[in-house]
Write an enzyme that holds these catalytic residues in place. Structure first.
Site, PDB file in Angstrom:
ATOM      1  N   HIS A 198       0.811  -1.218   0.000  1.00 19.67           N
ATOM      2  CA  HIS A 198       0.000   0.000   0.000  1.00 19.67           C
ATOM      3  C   HIS A 198       0.842   1.265   0.000  1.00 19.67           C
ATOM      4  O   HIS A 198       0.386   2.311  -0.444  1.00 19.67           O
ATOM      5  CB  HIS A 198      -0.992  -0.027   1.167  1.00 19.67           C
ATOM      6  CG  HIS A 198      -2.163  -0.898   0.862  1.00 19.67           C
ATOM      7  ND1 HIS A 198      -2.207  -2.214   1.234  1.00 19.67           N
ATOM      8  CD2 HIS A 198      -3.285  -0.664   0.143  1.00 19.67           C
ATOM      9  CE1 HIS A 198      -3.326  -2.738   0.784  1.00 19.67           C
ATOM     10  NE2 HIS A 198      -3.994  -1.832   0.125  1.00 19.67           N
ATOM     11  N   ASP A 463      -5.206  -7.956  -4.632  1.00 20.38           N
ATOM     12  CA  ASP A 463      -5.463  -9.102  -3.764  1.00 20.38           C
ATOM     13  C   ASP A 463      -5.820 -10.344  -4.567  1.00 20.38           C
ATOM     14  O   ASP A 463      -5.461 -11.454  -4.179  1.00 20.38           O
ATOM     15  CB  ASP A 463      -6.576  -8.769  -2.754  1.00 20.38           C
ATOM     16  CG  ASP A 463      -6.015  -8.000  -1.582  1.00 20.38           C
ATOM     17  OD1 ASP A 463      -4.956  -8.409  -1.056  1.00 20.38           O
ATOM     18  OD2 ASP A 463      -6.600  -6.973  -1.200  1.00 20.38           O
ATOM     19  N   CYS A 510     -10.098  -2.092 -10.359  1.00 22.35           N
ATOM     20  CA  CYS A 510      -9.538  -0.993  -9.565  1.00 22.35           C
ATOM     21  C   CYS A 510      -8.185  -1.353  -8.954  1.00 22.35           C
ATOM     22  O   CYS A 510      -7.591  -0.536  -8.261  1.00 22.35           O
ATOM     23  CB  CYS A 510     -10.510  -0.533  -8.489  1.00 22.35           C
ATOM     24  SG  CYS A 510     -10.887  -1.814  -7.290  1.00 22.35           S
TER      25      CYS A 510
HETATM   26  C1  PEP Z   1      -7.002  -4.674  -4.682  1.00 19.38           C
HETATM   27  O1  PEP Z   1      -6.894  -5.588  -3.866  1.00 19.38           O
HETATM   28  O2  PEP Z   1      -6.755  -4.807  -5.897  1.00 19.38           O
HETATM   29  C2  PEP Z   1      -7.444  -3.332  -4.266  1.00 19.38           C
HETATM   30  C3  PEP Z   1      -7.730  -2.402  -5.132  1.00 19.38           C
HETATM   31  O3  PEP Z   1      -7.501  -3.087  -2.934  1.00 19.38           O
HETATM   32  P1  PEP Z   1      -6.219  -2.878  -2.003  1.00 19.38           P
HETATM   33  O4  PEP Z   1      -5.025  -2.720  -2.904  1.00 19.38           O
HETATM   34  O5  PEP Z   1      -6.475  -1.660  -1.202  1.00 19.38           O
HETATM   35  O6  PEP Z   1      -6.188  -4.114  -1.195  1.00 19.38           O
HETATM   36 MG    MG Z   2      -7.712  -5.431  -1.896  1.00 18.25          MG
END
Ligand code: PEP
Ligand code: MG
Length: 553
Positions: A198, A463, A510
């Site tokens: 992140h 994820d 996303c």
């Molecule tokens: C993902 O898992 O692709 C996502 C957009 O959420 P995060 O990266 O915040 O886990």
């Molecule tokens: Mg995620």
């Protein structure tokens, strides 16, 4: 000149002074002192400095987020004067004949442990405040003690509205990153970290170059030296030679010129040469990112990671605080869609005041919707704020880490209860669309059923890749194996798109893969309706899409 290789997670060139960021050192070693009165004097002086800092932070926060959001700094100011806290520090210095840093740190640890042990959630949340104030005092003490001034780097330094710096660190957690004032950070360079962490994602959202896994050991001697981050080639230069600096300046100017040219695409549609239109939306972490969203002409916000509102603070954001943030975002988007994801805390995004149990394997543990369903009072507060803010714009709510229909049924029950409460209280609320994040293989397999329970899907590839390939996204050592283009993931995206469209709902991507230009054409050909990427990636992607023929595949 020194030259270090790293893995670039966001392109661009940054030039400026280096600040080495040190982690909290809550457990300090005791150093024997003869002059205890002198040591007490050092402590009182540090308290005066801390009080001044907190006053400034309070005033800044009132301007930026209002009085409710700023209250935390007032609480810290009060803690500085707390009788028990001060008695403890003073008696440790006097009785044990030790340095003030150690006395402060021990007091912070002792009091926070006692708070955590209390049943009352509110009192327990004060543990983080005590730790925070102790960390601030230790930083001030260390800085004042350091005659060379070489240990000046800290989040507090980066917060100061002085000159922007390149932040160099062993590692950065999301909550450390989110606290930095992005106007003062030119780039991040870390020794650890992975491209999918992140922290890397935050750098992307801030639109600044960032390198992870850089082969260096950041020490205080680098502090204040000149640096250059080449986010194209993945190289970090310390004290660059004049000739290199000149070349980099030329490249940076060319980059700015290219960005200027991309601005011609503002106001244009994201449509391929053969007429396939897609929504190009932005991922954000807080309302400070809205400026970049509007400047880059996003078609909407495809992912507002609401957990960043919870990170980097010491107590739960109230319903009112959240309501004001969501309302401000909805109003700024002026009718364009904004998908707000409910709290996704856990795994690498940790908040002390949640007091989450330590888990052996937190990525597979209690995170996101699992916490919300276990602790519905937190979830309800957020839902109330979201439903209320929906009156002011085109808000949609998205639920993370869903694995099956049962969770959705429980969420729907809670959402219905929240609306009933609002109705009974005569409080206005909207009817936001509610969608599901598809980021577990289970959700992919159940996507035909889940599509009946949702108004839309958005695929979280970060994820989905980690859980499909069974490869920890935080583990930098696995990156060479963790090929995000792996066919299994593309097949999953295909399944999800088909099931979504069969049920008549739209589907977006996303996760970071959505911005991978190597795959844009394939995504559009599969029928993906929306790509949500960092604000800075929107115009380059729009350029590519407008030149593309999807049917040629
Ligand atoms: C993902 O898992 O692709 C996502 C957009 O959420 P995060 O990266 O915040 O886990
Ligand atoms: Mg995620």
């Amino acid at each position: 000149m020194q030259r270090y290789r790293g893995k670039s997670v966001f392109e661009g060139i940054a030039m400026g002074k280096i600040r080495v960021y040190r982690k909290d050192e809550t457990q300090l070693k005791p150093i024997k002192v003869q002059n205890t009165e002198g040591e007490l004097e050092r402590y009182f002086a540090a308290k005066r400095t801390a009080a001044q800092q907190l006053k400034q932070l309070y005033e800044k926060a009132v301007r930026q987020v209002g009085e409710a959001g700023a209250a935390v700094f007032e609480v810290h100011g009060m803690l500085l004067e707390d009788g028990e806290y001060n008695r403890s520090v003073e008696s440790i210095i006097r009785e044990e004949h030790v340095n003030a840093e150690y006395a402060v740190s021990m007091t912070g640890e002792k009091l926070s442990e006692r708070f955590v042990a209390m049943e009352d959630d509110y009192i327990a949340s004060k543990a983080a405040d005590v730790k925070d104030i102790s960390r601030r005092l230790v930083e001030i003490l260390q800085r004042n003690n350091d005659v060379t001034g070489s240990l000046q780097a800290s989040v507090a330094e980066a917060e100061k509205p002085s000159e922007p710096v390149i932040v160099v660190a062993e590692d950065l957690s999301p909550s450390e990153t989110i606290q930095m004032n992005k106007d003062n950070v030119l780039a991040f360079v870390t020794v650890k970290g992975s491209a999918c962490s992140h922290t890397a994602i935050l750098a992307g959202m801030m639109g600044i170059p960032a390198l992870v896994r850089t082969e260096l050991s950041p020490d205080a001697s680098m502090d204040g030296q000149q640096g250059i981050v080449d986010g194209y080639e993945g190289v970090f230069y310390v004290e660059p030679e004049a000739e290199l600096e000149k070349q980099m300046r030329i490249r940076r100017d060319a980059e700015l010129e290219k960005k200027k040219q991309l601005r011609e695409l503002v106001g244009k549609r994201s449509i391929t040469a053969d007429g396939k239109q897609v929504m190009l939306c932005a991922n954000i972490g807080n309302i400070g990112d809205l400026k970049a969203v509007l400047e880059n002409d996003a078609d909407g916000i495809g992912l507002f990671r609401s957990e960043f509102i919870y990170l980097g603070r010491n107590s739960y954001p109230t319903e009112e605080e959240q309501f004001l943030i969501y309302k401000a975002a909805a109003e700024a988007m002026n009718g364009k869609p904004i998908i707000i994801r409910t709290l996704d805390i856990g795994a690498d995004k940790q908040c002390d005041y949640f007091h989450l149990e330590k888990e052996e394997n937190p990525a597979l543990g209690c995170r996101a919707i699992r916490i919300c369903l276990k602790r519905p009072e937190i979830f309800r507060t957020q839902l109330r704020a979201l439903f209320r803010a929906s009156v002011y714009g085109n808000i949609a709510i998205m639920y993370p880490m869903i694995t099956g229909v049962r969770e959705m049924k429980r969420i729907q029950e809670i959402a219905a209860e929240v609306k009933k409460e609002l109705r009974a209280g005569g409080i206005a609320f909207g009817e936001p669309k509610q969608g599901i994040m598809i980021e577990t293989p289970a959700a992919v397999m159940m996507s035909d059923e889940l599509a009946k329970e949702a108004d839309f899907f958005s695929i979280g590839t970060n994820d989905l890749i980690q859980y499909t390939l069974a490869m920890d996204r935080q583990n930098a050592g696995l990156e060479e194996y963790c090929d995000s283009h792996y066919p299994a993931v593309l097949r999953m995206i295909e399944i999800v798109v088909k099931n979504a469209h069969k049920a008549g709902i739209p589907v977006g991507i996303c996760g970071e893969l959505g911005a991978d230009r190597e795959f844009t054409r394939e995504f559009l050909a599969l029928g993906v309706d929306e790509l949500s990427v960092s604000p800075e990636s929107i115009l380059p992607l729009r350029k590519l899409i407008r030149q593309m023929n999807v049917e040629e595949i």
